[in-house]
Design a protein around this motif. Sequence first.
Motif, short mmCIF file in Angstrom:
data_model
loop_
_atom_site.label_atom_id
_atom_site.label_comp_id
_atom_site.label_asym_id
_atom_site.label_seq_id
_atom_site.Cartn_x
_atom_site.Cartn_y
_atom_site.Cartn_z
N TRP A 736 43.03 45.19 46.82
CA TRP A 736 43.78 46.44 46.92
C TRP A 736 45.00 46.46 45.99
O TRP A 736 45.76 47.41 45.99
CB TRP A 736 44.23 46.67 48.37
CG TRP A 736 45.07 45.55 48.93
CD1 TRP A 736 46.42 45.39 48.83
CD2 TRP A 736 44.60 44.43 49.68
NE1 TRP A 736 46.83 44.25 49.46
CE2 TRP A 736 45.73 43.64 49.99
CE3 TRP A 736 43.34 44.01 50.11
CZ2 TRP A 736 45.62 42.46 50.72
CZ3 TRP A 736 43.24 42.84 50.83
CH2 TRP A 736 44.38 42.08 51.13
N GLN A 737 45.17 45.41 45.18
CA GLN A 737 46.32 45.35 44.27
C GLN A 737 45.81 45.34 42.82
O GLN A 737 46.08 44.43 42.05
CB GLN A 737 47.15 44.11 44.57
CG GLN A 737 47.75 44.11 45.96
CD GLN A 737 48.49 42.83 46.30
OE1 GLN A 737 48.46 41.88 45.54
NE2 GLN A 737 49.14 42.79 47.45
N THR A 740 47.95 44.70 39.35
CA THR A 740 48.66 43.45 39.07
C THR A 740 47.78 42.22 39.32
O THR A 740 48.31 41.12 39.50
CB THR A 740 49.93 43.34 39.93
OG1 THR A 740 49.58 43.49 41.32
CG2 THR A 740 50.94 44.40 39.54
N ARG A 741 46.49 42.37 39.31
CA ARG A 741 45.59 41.23 39.49
C ARG A 741 45.42 40.58 38.12
O ARG A 741 44.49 40.89 37.37
CB ARG A 741 44.26 41.67 40.08
CG ARG A 741 44.39 42.28 41.48
CD ARG A 741 43.05 42.76 42.00
NE ARG A 741 42.15 41.66 42.27
CZ ARG A 741 40.87 41.80 42.63
NH1 ARG A 741 40.36 43.02 42.74
NH2 ARG A 741 40.10 40.76 42.86
N GLN A 930 49.38 36.35 45.77
CA GLN A 930 48.75 37.66 45.72
C GLN A 930 47.32 37.68 46.23
O GLN A 930 46.70 38.73 46.26
CB GLN A 930 48.80 38.20 44.28
CG GLN A 930 48.60 39.71 44.22
CD GLN A 930 48.82 40.25 42.83
OE1 GLN A 930 49.11 39.52 41.90
NE2 GLN A 930 48.67 41.55 42.68
N PRO A 934 52.45 39.14 47.83
CA PRO A 934 52.98 39.55 46.52
C PRO A 934 52.60 38.56 45.43
O PRO A 934 52.41 37.36 45.67
CB PRO A 934 54.49 39.57 46.75
CG PRO A 934 54.72 38.56 47.82
CD PRO A 934 53.52 38.64 48.72
#
Length: 957
Positions: A736-737, A740-741, A930, A934
């Motif tokens: 879901w990120q 920024t993966r 992450q 974060p």
Amino acid sequence: MSFRTTPSVDYVEDVSPGSGALPPRAWYASSDARSLSLNGSWRFRLSATAGAEDDSFAEEGYDAGNWAEVTVPGHWVLQGDGAFGSPIYTNHLYPFPVDPPYVPTENPTGDHLRVFDLPSDWPSDGGAVLRFDGVESCARVWLNGTELGEFKGSRLAHEFAVGELLKPGSNVLAVRVHQWSAGSYLEDQDQWWLPGIFRDVTLLHRPAGSVADFFVHASYDHTTGEGTLRVDSGVDGRVLVPALDIDVATGEPVTVAVEPWTAETPKLYDGVLATDGERVPLRIGFRTVVLEDGLVKVNGTAVLFKGVNRHEWHPERGRALDLETMREDVLLMKRHNLNAVRTSHYPPHPAFLDLCDEYGLWVIDECDLETHGFTEQDWRDNPVDDDRWTPALLDRAARMVERDKNHPSIVFWSLGNEAGTGRGLTAMAEWIHGRDPERLVHYEGDWNCRDTDVYSRMYAFHDEVEKIGQQLDGGTHKRRELPFIQCEYAHAMGNGPGGLADYQELFEKYDRLQGGFIWEWIDHGVKHAELGYAYGGDFGEELHDGNFVCDGLVFPDRTPSPGLIEYKKVIEPVHIEGDGANGIVRITNKQDFADLSALAFEWSCQVDGETVESGSLSVPALVAGESAEVKLPEPPVDGRGGERQWTVRALLANDTSWAAKGHVVAWGQFAVGARPLPSFPATDRPVVEEGRITLGPAWFDARTGALLSIGGVEVGATPRLDVWRAPTDNDDGAEWQTDTRYGMLWRTLGLHRMRHRLVSVEAGDDALTVRTRVAPAAREVGLDTVYRWTSDGERLRLSVSVTPEGDWTVPLPRLGVRFGLPEADRVEWFGGGPGEAYPDSRTASMVGRWQSTVDRLQTPYVRPQENGARADVRWVELGGLRIEGDPEFWFTARRWTTEQLDAAQHRTDLAAGDTVWVNLDHGLHGVGSQSCGPGPLPQYFLKAEPVEFSFVFSTTR
């Protein structure tokens, strides 16, 4: 023609908690009432469906001689070498259609049979109960052919009255266990689905006049130093506490001077609850838990939780844990400075709570409730907001509270985890508040804090946590007035978590932030003959979440990971900082209650990483929160003149129940002066002859500029720029990120397949210069890289200059050089150690002289990934070479390439080759957490920008 009648299995899909079980009560071991463990080898038959077999196996005289055998406690899918099915791992998806309360017809069902002899001296008076401490997920029980009932609630105790059914001599206990039931909808925790009787089965004698149930109320008044004890019991009796001269009737309060219980000072008083029928041992801890001034206070003091989430796990036995394994967990936690445990996401084996009482850990006891899979349909039909399920929810709450209510370590009751919101949760909270107003109620999903006494979140990023600390987070007025904890943060999956020190700095800065609980304690790897440890998908699951089940601070065999070592340092209870130039060290007691009298302090002075002198340091017994400056001795005189530093350690002054005298609790280091940098004049010039270039002790390929050897040490692959690392679980990030993966973004950019274009090889008067361009295919970005080699005749310097070209929109994974050595085993270095470190997980990296082998440099993550870097390296020796850095560098060595590491899915995929691959890195990107939390904070990004760094090579042979 005859037809076989299918036995009724309606109870499997009934939303009720079951029938026939006795009301829940406190868990305890009687001093004198008899008990008989029914653990051991049971006969076992597995059926594919719930109604495949009739109930005749429960009858006396049934011949089960041809059945298989399983061990109880145990999970049948972890026994029988695969003959009884396989484990299933999902994070939140139900592994069956979401159609509550129905479950598939294909419902593995295990019939368990245990024939036992009642001891000849078993008392004939009174009654008896049969107790099951944990069965997944639904069980139906018979004793000597008589049905006792059925129950759901896998991680909860259930008892049945059996006194009239017991017979002298042989008795037959039959248990039918279904993997899926209506109860499965309430047990969608992030873990393996593992059916079976996985906790103890015990027969308990209940003498006439025995203790039916009891509730120990033991409060503490911090203003007077007195404790008030009252023990409520279902029958009349007396409460005796010899150390406090207490001898009172049950239900009668008594107030005396006591030492309080805290996680730092877990004082327990031994007592006895005596009735006409039995004597029950008590372990009493006096403490008071309140919500006051917007803070969670124990004994009048706000507590900072330095905790961890703990699933029950053993790599071979699953959730069937023995006492020594539980004790090992607690001892490891204490030795690594943890002070709190959240029992994610169900009540643990009760013996674990006994250990928390004894050794000292704050506990959030969590109910066996999670309905996370309903998020896939926007929580429609969620059982916690459906009145039909409320009796089951209340039953689960009651079975948790009643079983565990006498443990002083428990400060919170948690309603469960990731179950949305609804009326059923409100009903649970109201019941718990009414039954036990002396503790607080927790639930993370209640962001408006309607039913809870604390604002709890999971994986809130650092910036949001700071806003919460400043009470700038919005929300309801009630929420802003409540304390905040992160019930889950810093996802410890693979290499990481990073950013722990940054979180802790916030927790200590703002009073409202009362700490948090790392996710999680242990990697749930399943021991596997071919794969080492298996994870999701390795058993052919239809749905699975891969190695997301391996996200612990300890590996499956309970070896501490670098993440646990880092956490220990970040949360150490004593802060040590110093002014090396002036010989001053400042000591701060960061505990909540205890002074420093249990600790001894020592100093040592190092020159170039080697201790030249050491001694004891006199530090006052500072009370909690107090600081003091202490003068260090004059630094020892040493003629070597190298890099000098002080190291100060806080050690246990005496043996404790959880560690031996001398155990290191905290430490600090500080430099006395600057490090002298390696330098020498470039006196030799490169000489070109017969396709080779000679420069000092080194040979190069004249056409490519590739280094071939240094002083007779063959170089299998020349040093050249390397920007790729095998992405960590945290690099790959959470689905879901997507923005920024970085693992995915790095691959998209092509950093895993960089191409090197030789521009020129220039043999000058005092240097060999090799110019290249390093860039990914299909992209216009690149890195202009210049290698400049110089020598003084004995040593060889490599200076690397890197200039980015194009629009670099992502940070680099690493930036340094990689080369190969044909032989290397023993490694020695001066720098950070002894374990791995990365830019945002380096707090525990201690500067010193360290030794290892190449193999022991590797960190054995269950899914292989980037690992093993050592930080702040001044020099390293291996394979006949000594390498010094300007500035300090990161060092990694392994017997496989980064590409091979990247391709591996299990440790057994990695095979040692003929080359040791060495990385000397100027920089590394942070690791963050992450995989669920974060990513790295901006200050830990490795930006693509112009940079220069150098290394000096010499031989050690």
